[in-house]
Design an enzyme around this catalytic site. Structure first.
Site, PDB file in Angstrom:
ATOM      1  N   LYS A 123      50.849  31.312  37.192  1.00 42.41           N
ATOM      2  CA  LYS A 123      49.544  30.865  37.923  1.00 42.41           C
ATOM      3  C   LYS A 123      49.453  29.509  37.228  1.00 42.41           C
ATOM      4  O   LYS A 123      48.796  29.347  36.420  1.00 42.41           O
ATOM      5  CB  LYS A 123      48.572  31.541  38.163  1.00 42.41           C
ATOM      6  CG  LYS A 123      47.864  30.577  39.172  1.00 42.41           C
ATOM      7  CD  LYS A 123      46.625  31.778  40.273  1.00 42.41           C
ATOM      8  CE  LYS A 123      45.958  31.307  41.492  1.00 42.41           C
ATOM      9  NZ  LYS A 123      45.062  32.466  41.329  1.00 42.41           N
TER      10      LYS A 123
HETATM   11  O1  G3P Z   1      41.887  32.582  43.493  1.00 46.01           O
HETATM   12  C1  G3P Z   1      41.516  31.353  44.410  1.00 46.01           C
HETATM   13  C2  G3P Z   1      41.268  31.427  45.435  1.00 46.01           C
HETATM   14  O2  G3P Z   1      41.108  32.356  46.259  1.00 46.01           O
HETATM   15  C3  G3P Z   1      39.873  31.304  44.845  1.00 46.01           C
HETATM   16  O3  G3P Z   1      38.608  30.813  46.237  1.00 46.01           O
HETATM   17  O4  G3P Z   1      36.590  32.025  46.994  1.00 46.01           O
HETATM   18  O5  G3P Z   1      36.674  30.938  44.747  1.00 46.01           O
HETATM   19  O6  G3P Z   1      37.107  29.618  46.933  1.00 46.01           O
HETATM   20  P1  G3P Z   1      37.239  30.899  46.812  1.00 46.01           P
END
Ligand code: G3P
Length: 217
Positions: free
Chosen positions: A83
């Protein structure tokens, strides 16, 4: 639509892997920090539980460092997906890693223009953050729709991985738009099962069944 789970919590991953619904796992530095575990160890363990792509995020921001870290992460297991951030150095690394046969997930995508750059860099997955776009009062699902439409016009191989998912509506809308993957927090994946009429209907069926006095086995 493929379902990935967005967590580094091994207990959650084991529990949901047994459902047969999991096609992969995504992690990020915040989720690794939350797990309290050693990064490389936890990725190795996740890769042994889920055979699909397991995203492991580099911490470097400059090309040389990203490539060094990616080389280490790729050795952990065949299903590690590197990633990288959506930056010029991240996309340069994406191109080289992808040409070398690695899976690459380009993260922190917040615009259709960024998604176009990731596809042109041969990303395996692009991760637009739908919830964080909604959080600033913009339309996260419109971003997904724009990317899906744009990719279809050119038959890009890059798959749209809807990230930062906050609830079932994001999942349903993304599926209607034809997004390839959604990465879900465990609670959101579990919430997809829920419907009050299912609970009510099941309770009635069980009550009526007990009234028959029969047993199947
Ligand atoms: O892993 C990337 C993403 O899914 C993070 O989500 O909830 O931290 O905005 P969030």
């Amino acid at each position: 639509m493929k379902f990935f789970i967005d967590t580094a919590d091994l207990a959650e991953i084991k529990s949901l892997a047994s459902s047969g619904l999991l096609d992969g796992v995504t992690t990020n530095p915040s989720l690794i920090a939350k797990s309290g575990r050693d990064f490389k160890e936890v990725i190795k363990e996740i890769c042994s539980i889920v055979p699909g792509p397991v995203s492991a995020e580099v911490a470097g921001t400059e090309y040389d460092q990203i490539m060094k870290e990616a080389a280490v992460l790729r050795k952990i297991a065949d299903n590690v997906c590197i990633k990288v951030p959506l930056t010029p150095d991240g996309l340069r690394a994406c191109r080289h890693l992808s040409d070398d046969g690695a899976m690459v997930n380009v993260t922190l995508c917040f615009s259709a223009a960024q998604a176009l750059l990731a596809a042109k860099s041969n990303a395996t997955f692009i991760s637009p953050f739908v919830g964080r776009v909604d959080d600033i009062g913009w339309d996260g699902m419109q971003l997904i729709s724009d990317i899906v439409e744009m990719y279809q016009n050119y038959s890009f191989k890059t798959e749209v991985l809807v990230a930062s998912v906050r609830g079932p509506l994001h999942v349903i809308e993304a599926a209607k738009m034809g997004a390839h993957v959604a990465t879900l927090p465990p609670a959101v994946l579990r919430s997809l099962f829920n419907h009050p009429l299912t609970d009510k209907g099941l309770a009635q069926f069980l009550k009526d069944w007990q009234g028959t006095g029969q047993s199947i086995v």
